[in-house]
Motif scaffolding. Structure first.
Motif, PDB file in Angstrom:
ATOM      1  N   ARG A   1      -9.451   3.007  -5.763  1.00 14.29           N
ATOM      2  CA  ARG A   1      -9.728   3.106  -4.323  1.00 14.29           C
ATOM      3  C   ARG A   1     -10.902   4.028  -4.014  1.00 14.29           C
ATOM      4  N   ASP A   2     -11.019   5.140  -4.729  1.00 13.23           N
ATOM      5  CA  ASP A   2     -12.067   6.125  -4.421  1.00 13.23           C
ATOM      6  C   ASP A   2     -13.481   5.621  -4.725  1.00 13.23           C
TER       7      ASP A   2
ATOM      8  N   THR B   1      -2.798  -4.931  -7.518  1.00 16.15           N
ATOM      9  CA  THR B   1      -2.747  -3.964  -6.418  1.00 16.15           C
ATOM     10  C   THR B   1      -2.757  -2.543  -6.962  1.00 16.15           C
ATOM     11  N   ARG B   2      -2.008  -2.327  -8.033  1.00 12.39           N
ATOM     12  CA  ARG B   2      -1.982  -0.988  -8.634  1.00 12.39           C
ATOM     13  C   ARG B   2      -3.362  -0.616  -9.184  1.00 12.39           C
TER      14      ARG B   2
ATOM     15  N   SER C   1       0.829  -1.214   0.000  1.00 12.79           N
ATOM     16  CA  SER C   1       0.000   0.000   0.000  1.00 12.79           C
ATOM     17  C   SER C   1       0.864   1.265   0.000  1.00 12.79           C
ATOM     18  N   ARG C   2       2.197   1.086  -0.116  1.00 14.72           N
ATOM     19  CA  ARG C   2       3.114   2.235  -0.074  1.00 14.72           C
ATOM     20  C   ARG C   2       3.930   2.316  -1.361  1.00 14.72           C
ATOM     21  N   PRO C   3       3.275   2.494  -2.499  1.00 13.79           N
ATOM     22  CA  PRO C   3       3.988   2.477  -3.791  1.00 13.79           C
ATOM     23  C   PRO C   3       5.023   3.585  -3.923  1.00 13.79           C
TER      24      PRO C   3
ATOM     25  N   ASN D   1      -5.509   0.260  -6.245  1.00 12.31           N
ATOM     26  CA  ASN D   1      -5.180   1.594  -5.734  1.00 12.31           C
ATOM     27  C   ASN D   1      -5.799   2.681  -6.608  1.00 12.31           C
TER      28      ASN D   1
ATOM     29  N   THR E   1      -6.102  -2.910   0.922  1.00  7.22           N
ATOM     30  CA  THR E   1      -5.161  -3.092  -0.165  1.00  7.22           C
ATOM     31  C   THR E   1      -5.507  -4.358  -0.939  1.00  7.22           C
TER      32      THR E   1
ATOM     33  N   ALA F   1     -11.356   0.364   1.688  1.00  4.18           N
ATOM     34  CA  ALA F   1     -10.035   0.957   1.476  1.00  4.18           C
ATOM     35  C   ALA F   1      -8.917  -0.077   1.615  1.00  4.18           C
TER      36      ALA F   1
END
Length: 277
Positions: free
Chosen positions: A250-251, A243-244, A227-229, A247, A258, A256
């Motif tokens: 996400r909105d 995952t990308r 979650s920390r790209p 992300n 991951t 929320a």
């Protein structure tokens, strides 16, 4: 959970002067499935070799179940820690699959009956039952990798370390190997895997350690790390594609969390659609 590996401020430099590990500390608990990732040369493989005793840190110490690794004879380390190299051909030398798996057991003084039981169980676990008399180097690459894993399983170590076990494997072979590792973890063994395949790391590992320039850069659950790209990009690593995508959505997703697996994203999309009905 009880600590099984404690790495206490170790450093290691190769003879040519390259410092591969710089004051690295790490704790691993029993039953963990730990992924170790980072660019080539970040220190991952050097760490593994220190854990299995192939390299000796110039500074710091490594404890296995509270005992200093320096106090272990090589034979005792082999009973506690199994090591699977990236290239299975570097670990195969016997004329038959049975002899390959029996080699370590014989050196440890096991009786023939015990050896046969362990060989049979190990081959069943890796899906190679009935292949005992075959010449290992005539097998496919995926099968050769599974023979090496079987030879390690037969020794019944508490810890299994796999260095790029899916390198050179097709998708099916990669999944087979990771499924074996996952089953071993569920059976209580501690698994450490080095891999450049972020999708497999996300699918199977519970925790991830990210190396950068000989140091631990990130350490956390798979979800926390991926979650920390913006931080991962400093190490040359991108989260898995799914995952990308998660992300980026996400909105609009109803959670929320991951995203680590395709099924996970699919469930959230279905939940989103159902809410709008």
């Amino acid at each position: 959970m009880r600590e099984i590996i404690k790495i206490d401020s170790i450093s290691y430099s190769y003879p040519e002067g390259v410092q591969a590990l710089k004051d690295v500390s790490l704790s691993v608990n029993e039953g963990e499935f730990l992924g170790i990732i980072g660019q080539n040369g970040a220190g991952k493989s050097t760490l593994l070799k220190c854990i299995v005793g192939l390299l000796k840190p110039q500074k710091g110490r490594i404890l296995l179940k509270g005992e200093d690794l320096d106090d272990f004879p090589v034979s005792r380390v082999a009973l506690k820690v199994g090591f699977v190299l990236q290239n299975p051909d570097l670990q195969l030398f016997s004329m038959t699959v049975r002899d390959e798996i029996a080699f370590g057991l014989s050196n440890m003084g096991f009786e023939r009956e015990q050896m046969e039981t362990r060989i049979k169980e190990a081959l069943e676990m890796v899906g190679l039952s009935g292949r005992e008399e075959e010449y290992p180097l005539t097998l496919s690459r995926g099968e050769r990798a599974r023979v090496v894993i079987a030879s390690v399983i037969a020794m019944n170590p508490d810890i299994m370390i796999l260095d790029e076990p899916t390198s050179g494997q097709d998708y099916s072979g990669s999944i087979q190997i990771m499924e074996i590792a996952d089953k071993l973890c569920r059976d209580g063994r501690t698994i450490l895997v080095v891999s450049h395949n972020m999708s497999l790391i996300a699918e199977y590992c519970r925790r991830v350690v990210v190396f950068r320039s000989g140091k631990i850069f990130l350490d956390g659950s798979v979800g926390e790390v991926f979650s920390r790209p913006d931080e991962l990009i400093k190490t040359g690593i991108k989260p898995p594609q799914i995952t990308r995508l998660g992300n980026a959505l996400r909105d609009v997703l109803p959670s929320a969390e991951t995203i680590l697996r395709v099924e996970q994203l699919g469930d959230l999309i279905i939940e989103k659609v159902n809410r709008r009905r």
